[in-house]
Design a protein around this motif. Structure first.
Motif: not given
Length: 111
Positions: A22-23, A61, A77-81
């Motif tokens: 889900s990243s 990614h 990733n799409n969540r800031g990591r």
């Protein structure tokens, strides 16, 4: 599985597969069909989705930064990591479609 896909891309193949996780939501949801084509890493831009090796792992990614002077990209990733920086030789391909829908700004980047 990702290592095999990277090898196929390095051999010049365009590959379609269904990654899990889900990243990358909402850009890519788990098990959506993605198509990744070999690319010119020097043409990759921030916002592109690439298959790349970073710190020994292969990820599909986002490119979150580009350092043309050093020939490298930063993968996140799409969540800031942030996963880290990798050189152009470890960028195997660019995501050109998700569920058959073309990704924006990929024209001219796939080989």
């Amino acid at each position: 599985m990702m290592k095999v896909i990277a090898e196929r891309l390095a051999a010049g193949e365009t590959v379609s597969f269904r990654p899990t996780g889900s990243s990358m939501v909402p850009l890519i949801r788990s098990r959506q069909l993605v198509t990744v084509a070999p690319c010119d890493p020097a043409a990759v831009e921030v916002g592109d989705i690439v298959l790349a090796r970073v710190a020994g792992a292969v990820y599909l990614h986002l490119v979150s930064a580009v350092d043309h002077a050093r020939g490298r990209v930063r993968i996140s990733n799409n969540r800031g990591r942030v996963n880290g920086w990798t050189n152009h030789a470890r960028v195997y391909g660019i995501c050109v479609a998700v569920d058959g829908n073309p990704r924006p700004r990929t024209a001219g980047k796939a080989l």
